[in-house]
Design a protein around this motif. Structure first.
Motif, mmCIF file in Angstrom:
data_model
loop_
_atom_site.group_PDB
_atom_site.id
_atom_site.type_symbol
_atom_site.label_atom_id
_atom_site.label_comp_id
_atom_site.label_asym_id
_atom_site.label_seq_id
_atom_site.Cartn_x
_atom_site.Cartn_y
_atom_site.Cartn_z
ATOM 1 N N ARG A 8 -5.320 5.200 4.366
ATOM 2 C CA ARG A 8 -5.568 3.833 4.828
ATOM 3 C C ARG A 8 -6.576 3.785 5.973
ATOM 4 N NH1 ARG A 8 -1.540 1.717 7.341
ATOM 5 N NH2 ARG A 8 -2.198 -0.418 6.896
ATOM 6 N N ARG A 9 -6.990 4.947 6.478
ATOM 7 C CA ARG A 9 -7.973 5.013 7.550
ATOM 8 C C ARG A 9 -9.384 5.001 6.962
ATOM 9 N NH1 ARG A 9 -5.825 6.607 12.502
ATOM 10 N NH2 ARG A 9 -7.926 7.165 13.216
ATOM 11 N N PHE A 16 12.923 8.525 -7.620
ATOM 12 C CA PHE A 16 13.592 7.314 -8.104
ATOM 13 C C PHE A 16 12.660 6.105 -8.068
ATOM 14 C CE2 PHE A 16 18.157 8.877 -6.940
ATOM 15 C CZ PHE A 16 18.108 9.769 -7.997
ATOM 16 N N LEU A 17 11.756 6.066 -7.092
ATOM 17 C CA LEU A 17 10.787 4.967 -7.034
ATOM 18 C C LEU A 17 9.910 4.962 -8.273
ATOM 19 C CD1 LEU A 17 9.320 2.657 -5.545
ATOM 20 C CD2 LEU A 17 7.930 4.394 -4.397
ATOM 21 N N LYS A 18 9.408 6.118 -8.657
ATOM 22 C CA LYS A 18 8.570 6.212 -9.853
ATOM 23 C C LYS A 18 9.341 5.744 -11.084
ATOM 24 C CE LYS A 18 4.838 7.925 -12.045
ATOM 25 N NZ LYS A 18 5.209 7.819 -13.469
ATOM 26 N N THR A 19 10.590 6.143 -11.191
ATOM 27 C CA THR A 19 11.403 5.759 -12.350
ATOM 28 C C THR A 19 11.609 4.254 -12.412
ATOM 29 O OG1 THR A 19 12.562 7.874 -12.383
ATOM 30 C CG2 THR A 19 13.667 6.028 -13.450
ATOM 31 N N VAL A 20 11.952 3.642 -11.280
ATOM 32 C CA VAL A 20 12.259 2.213 -11.304
ATOM 33 C C VAL A 20 10.993 1.386 -11.533
ATOM 34 C CG1 VAL A 20 12.053 1.564 -8.842
ATOM 35 C CG2 VAL A 20 13.884 0.596 -10.253
ATOM 36 N N ALA A 67 15.793 5.613 1.881
ATOM 37 C CA ALA A 67 14.963 4.496 2.318
ATOM 38 C C ALA A 67 13.612 4.483 1.612
ATOM 39 C CB ALA A 67 14.756 4.586 3.828
ATOM 40 N N MET A 68 13.216 3.303 1.151
ATOM 41 C CA MET A 68 11.930 3.184 0.469
ATOM 42 C C MET A 68 11.082 2.039 0.988
ATOM 43 S SD MET A 68 12.544 4.127 -3.520
ATOM 44 C CE MET A 68 14.017 5.013 -3.994
ATOM 45 N N THR A 69 11.574 0.769 0.848
ATOM 46 C CA THR A 69 10.618 -0.309 1.000
ATOM 47 C C THR A 69 11.287 -1.632 1.356
ATOM 48 O OG1 THR A 69 8.655 -1.247 -0.052
ATOM 49 C CG2 THR A 69 10.625 -0.985 -1.451
ATOM 50 N N GLY A 70 10.507 -2.691 1.341
ATOM 51 C CA GLY A 70 10.908 -4.042 1.689
ATOM 52 C C GLY A 70 9.852 -4.680 2.569
ATOM 53 N N ASP A 112 0.834 -1.208 0.000
ATOM 54 C CA ASP A 112 0.000 0.000 0.000
ATOM 55 C C ASP A 112 0.867 1.256 0.000
ATOM 56 O OD1 ASP A 112 -2.384 -1.360 -0.015
ATOM 57 O OD2 ASP A 112 -2.751 -1.161 2.142
ATOM 58 N N HIS A 113 1.925 1.249 0.805
ATOM 59 C CA HIS A 113 2.799 2.416 0.885
ATOM 60 C C HIS A 113 3.393 2.747 -0.483
ATOM 61 C CE1 HIS A 113 3.684 2.140 5.499
ATOM 62 N NE2 HIS A 113 2.473 2.584 5.231
ATOM 63 N N VAL A 114 3.849 1.726 -1.199
ATOM 64 C CA VAL A 114 4.426 1.952 -2.533
ATOM 65 C C VAL A 114 3.377 2.527 -3.473
ATOM 66 C CG1 VAL A 114 5.365 0.800 -4.573
ATOM 67 C CG2 VAL A 114 6.243 0.218 -2.305
ATOM 68 N N ARG A 115 2.203 1.905 -3.488
ATOM 69 C CA ARG A 115 1.140 2.363 -4.393
ATOM 70 C C ARG A 115 0.751 3.809 -4.098
ATOM 71 N NH1 ARG A 115 -4.117 2.667 -3.410
ATOM 72 N NH2 ARG A 115 -3.960 1.333 -1.559
ATOM 73 N N LEU A 116 0.556 4.126 -2.827
ATOM 74 C CA LEU A 116 0.114 5.465 -2.459
ATOM 75 C C LEU A 116 1.222 6.498 -2.649
ATOM 76 C CD1 LEU A 116 -1.891 4.422 0.710
ATOM 77 C CD2 LEU A 116 -2.866 5.338 -1.411
#
Length: 352
Positions: A222-223, A281-285, A62-65, A8-12
């Motif tokens: 998410r609420r 950078f997240l959007k690009t990858v 820092a992004m995700t995992g 959800d975090h990545v999508r949002l």
């Protein structure tokens, strides 16, 4: 449930990304001196801080995992870091500390980037044992501890106890065996907070200011009732934080709202030793995979060097001696905080 939250975090976060939007980096402009330029071959991107040396002042923040999908993202980010020589930070490793089965989604950062500078990432509630566990998993060169009280309060399943964070950070600093970098996740570090971090023995403060990915808005989405919309603009911008803490004496990183190479140079000019990028950078990858991100980072590094050439800055540290003008809301912030903006209007020594 943790894996779903990470997805959800990545999508949002990607949904928030709107290229071309403005932020307070736009309130920082350079005074152009037409004879200040130097030879490009004399410009070095090497940055040094607290006994550490990086080949570039740019890093993947820092992004995700914690899920299969986010593990794939981390693999692509690690490949890009390896091929461009930039440092990289893991996303929060709380998922791994709660469920060791998610370890490969984080470990891939080291597996794909065996010789790079990799930062593990935990929150300030983590124990010393957990801090060591995170560092060991990634064979990390440094540990990031993220501060995110606003995100936690809005997050439906978030933490509600923060009083122990300062003592816990001090304990981790004394025990973990690698440099500790403390960062905000998008609401900024005030001068007073950076002073506290210095007293706790922290190596670097990453100001993580408002202007980029907004975790208050992400968690509010998410609420069920979306009833925390009123805190969507909480915090200070990255340029404001850098100006606020410029004289504290602790190395600073600038992240949050960095959109292009000029923002990187602006952050360095305001006193950051390095500048981190996540959302862009997240959007690009996600759109183009590791090859697209490699191409983007390579272009950014080339443009950073070109801008430094025009400004007469041989090193990233030299940028902090360039003449800048502070205007708009950022100037108002400085006035309210007693920051003398005129001290940043200093003619660079190489100007004839």
């Amino acid at each position: 449930m943790i894996a779903d939250r990470k997805n959800d975090h990545v999508r949002l976060a990607v949904e928030q990304h709107r290229p071309g939007g403005g932020n307070e980096f736009d309130d920082v402009t350079f005074i152009h001196h037409a004879l200040a330029g130097i030879d490009r071959e004399d410009v070095s991107l090497t940055t040094r801080f607290a006994g550490v040396e990086w080949n570039t002042p740019l890093y993947i923040n820092a992004m995700t995992g914690g899920s299969t999908k986010t593990g794939d993202i981390n693999r692509d980010l690690a490949i890009a870091a390896r091929e461009t020589g930039v440092a990289i930070a893991s996303g929060s490793m709380s998922a791994y500390l709660k469920d060791p089965a998610s370890a490969p989604t984080f470990r891939v950062l080291r597996d794909e980037n065996p010789d790079g500078f990799v930062m593990a990432n935990i929150n300030a509630n983590a124990s010393v044992a957990h801090a060591r566990q995170a560092v060991d998993l990634l064979a990390a060169d440094a540990l990031q501890i993220h501060l995110n009280t606003v995100q936690e309060i809005v997050m439906p399943e978030g933490d509600r106890s923060f009083a122990a964070w300062g003592p816990r950070i001090e304990e981790i600093v004394a025990s973990v065996g690698v440099p500790v970098f403390v960062k905000e996740v998008g609401f900024g570090l005030s001068r007073e907070t950076v002073l506290c971090l210095r007293k706790l023995g922290v190596t670097v403060a990453d100001v993580g200011g408002r202007g980029g990915t907004n975790f208050a808005r992400i968690e509010n989405s998410r609420r069920a009732g979306g009833d925390y919309a009123h805190v969507g603009d909480w915090g200070q911008s990255t340029p404001a934080c850098l100006l606020d803490a410029s004289d504290v004496g602790l190395p600073l990183f600038g992240s949050g709202g960095v959109r292009h190479p000029l923002d990187v140079v602006r952050g360095l000019a305001l006193g950051a030793s390095a500048v981190g990028v996540a959302g862009t950078f997240l959007k690009t990858v996600l759109d183009g995979g590791p090859d697209a991100l490699i191409a983007q980072i390579t272009a950014w590094l080339d443009q950073i060097k070109s801008i430094m050439t025009v400004l007469g800055a041989r090193t990233p540290a030299d940028l902090s001696r360039c003449e800048v003008r502070i205007r708009g809301e950022l100037r108002d912030f400085c006035a309210d905080r007693g920051i003398d903006v005129h001290r940043f209007a200093r003619p660079f020594p190489t100007v004839p």
